[in-house]
Design a protein around this motif. Sequence first.
Motif, PDB file in Angstrom:
ATOM      1  N   GLY A   1       0.816  -1.203   0.000  1.00  0.00           N
ATOM      2  CA  GLY A   1       0.000   0.000   0.000  1.00  0.00           C
ATOM      3  C   GLY A   1       0.851   1.255   0.000  1.00  0.00           C
ATOM      4  O   GLY A   1       2.072   1.207  -0.187  1.00  0.00           O
ATOM      5  N   PRO A   2       0.239   2.421   0.211  1.00  0.00           N
ATOM      6  CA  PRO A   2       0.975   3.689   0.164  1.00  0.00           C
ATOM      7  C   PRO A   2       1.847   3.887   1.399  1.00  0.00           C
ATOM      8  O   PRO A   2       1.472   3.507   2.507  1.00  0.00           O
ATOM      9  N   SER A   3       3.004   4.497   1.197  1.00  0.00           N
ATOM     10  CA  SER A   3       3.732   5.041   2.338  1.00  0.00           C
ATOM     11  C   SER A   3       3.069   6.377   2.679  1.00  0.00           C
ATOM     12  O   SER A   3       2.333   6.937   1.860  1.00  0.00           O
ATOM     13  N   ARG A   4       3.294   6.874   3.888  1.00  0.00           N
ATOM     14  CA  ARG A   4       2.639   8.119   4.321  1.00  0.00           C
ATOM     15  C   ARG A   4       1.132   8.032   4.066  1.00  0.00           C
ATOM     16  O   ARG A   4       0.517   8.955   3.523  1.00  0.00           O
ATOM     17  N   PHE A   5       0.560   6.918   4.449  1.00  0.00           N
ATOM     18  CA  PHE A   5      -0.849   6.687   4.133  1.00  0.00           C
ATOM     19  C   PHE A   5      -1.755   7.759   4.721  1.00  0.00           C
ATOM     20  O   PHE A   5      -2.762   8.135   4.108  1.00  0.00           O
ATOM     21  N   ASP A   6      -1.413   8.276   5.898  1.00  0.00           N
ATOM     22  CA  ASP A   6      -2.271   9.274   6.538  1.00  0.00           C
ATOM     23  C   ASP A   6      -2.444  10.510   5.662  1.00  0.00           C
ATOM     24  O   ASP A   6      -3.531  11.098   5.609  1.00  0.00           O
ATOM     25  N   GLU A   7      -1.372  10.916   4.967  1.00  0.00           N
ATOM     26  CA  GLU A   7      -1.466  12.079   4.080  1.00  0.00           C
ATOM     27  C   GLU A   7      -2.464  11.818   2.956  1.00  0.00           C
ATOM     28  O   GLU A   7      -3.332  12.645   2.661  1.00  0.00           O
ATOM     29  N   LEU A   8      -2.320  10.665   2.322  1.00  0.00           N
ATOM     30  CA  LEU A   8      -3.230  10.315   1.230  1.00  0.00           C
ATOM     31  C   LEU A   8      -4.653  10.163   1.744  1.00  0.00           C
ATOM     32  O   LEU A   8      -5.610  10.646   1.122  1.00  0.00           O
ATOM     33  N   ASP A   9      -4.800   9.514   2.890  1.00  0.00           N
ATOM     34  CA  ASP A   9      -6.133   9.264   3.433  1.00  0.00           C
ATOM     35  C   ASP A   9      -6.850  10.563   3.767  1.00  0.00           C
ATOM     36  O   ASP A   9      -8.065  10.683   3.574  1.00  0.00           O
ATOM     37  N   ASN A  10      -6.117  11.549   4.265  1.00  0.00           N
ATOM     38  CA  ASN A  10      -6.731  12.848   4.565  1.00  0.00           C
ATOM     39  C   ASN A  10      -7.250  13.518   3.293  1.00  0.00           C
ATOM     40  O   ASN A  10      -8.330  14.124   3.289  1.00  0.00           O
TER      41      ASN A  10
END
Length: 424
Positions: A154-163
């Motif tokens: 999955g994505p790294s820095r997922f929180d950024e993408l999820d926001n």
Amino acid sequence: MGTKKKTKPSRGRKKPRTSADQALALDYVRAWAHPTPPPEPSADAVDGFLPPHAARMACGGGANVLFELHSHSNHSDGFLSPSALVERAHRNGVTVLALTDHDTMAGIPEAMSAAHKCGIRIIPGVEISALHSPREIPGAGEPVHILAYYGMCGPSRFDELDNMLLNIREGRYLRAKNMLAKLNSLKVPIKWEHVTKIAGEGVAPGRLHIARALVEAGYVDNVRQAFNKYLGNDGPAYATGSEPFTETVVQMISRTGGISALAHPWSLKNPDAVIRSLKGAGLHAMEVYRSDGKVDGFSQLAEKYGLLKLGGSDFHGKGTKDETDVGEVKLAITTLCSFLEMARPIWCSAMKDILLKFAEEPSAANLGKTLKFGQLSNPDGFAPIDSGTDVVNLCLSSWLSYDDMEDVELEEVRSKLVCYAAKT
């Protein structure tokens, strides 16, 4: 009078020989799509024209490698659950499936679980709604959809993408209400409860959900008519949401370890301007291939801007006769090879970032974040707190092919976890 020449009866066209480049591409793609190597061909099966590994095609070694790079589930505007979508893809011979729901990755874990049972691979993906606005005026511009493809982790820095995705989804609720208000002013009343029931619990309603409500209410005969008459980009009931600008989306995908591809560019009013702008932001690819073949004008645009040519069915599971089925758009093996050659180093780098974050603070809670998308193929009996290196080894064996696992940069991750394990 001359006599007519007798022609020999045709015995069918000979199958074209597979070139050495195609054979090498097949081996490369198969090694990633099927981590277990196929059996070696017998001497009788080997075509002297080809290198031995290419002859695997002739001995049933899984010659068909079918990628589906654009599909939707009921976590956005699709009709099938992720599990049902995976099962349908498997029945259709799909080897690798990218689930690319609109503005959400919530269906990926279920798809991963179903795919593990079927023996196919999932590419975690998402189709992100954006606006192309040269002057970057909020709420103004042309709607553009950008596909993001991530590695098994999955994505790294997922929180950024999820926001970003959360903000888009919240805007979809307001957008849908604005569309219903416009429909009401056109004397086409649709109830909000009707739309949200179609969308399903927790799913941000989109245009397709409103279109289905219009069909069920009897205002139009089918979904296509709903878009043509009311909901299309130039339709009287169209409204924008809180979509970010296209360049921002492409940069976010790159920052989180993904491959970005422009979806269905044939729907754009000024594709050249959009593609030129996105290429400058770091766009990797664009859709060119459809079920009816390659779209020549867009193939030329891809070549003009040096973008990889991709394609997919954009399957939603509507069940209509005119819908392209999942797996129906078949990409050439050389195209798949080019896609993986571009993607794998980026995905490996993202995986390293994810594992390094875990190594900085190994814990059961952080393990859950690490494994948010990437399932382990054999997680039984390992304790991450007792031996942090087990996490790395299991993640690598589950997410990577054998040659990816030899990446020496990952030794940094292992070393940190060895030190942690020694202290516990």
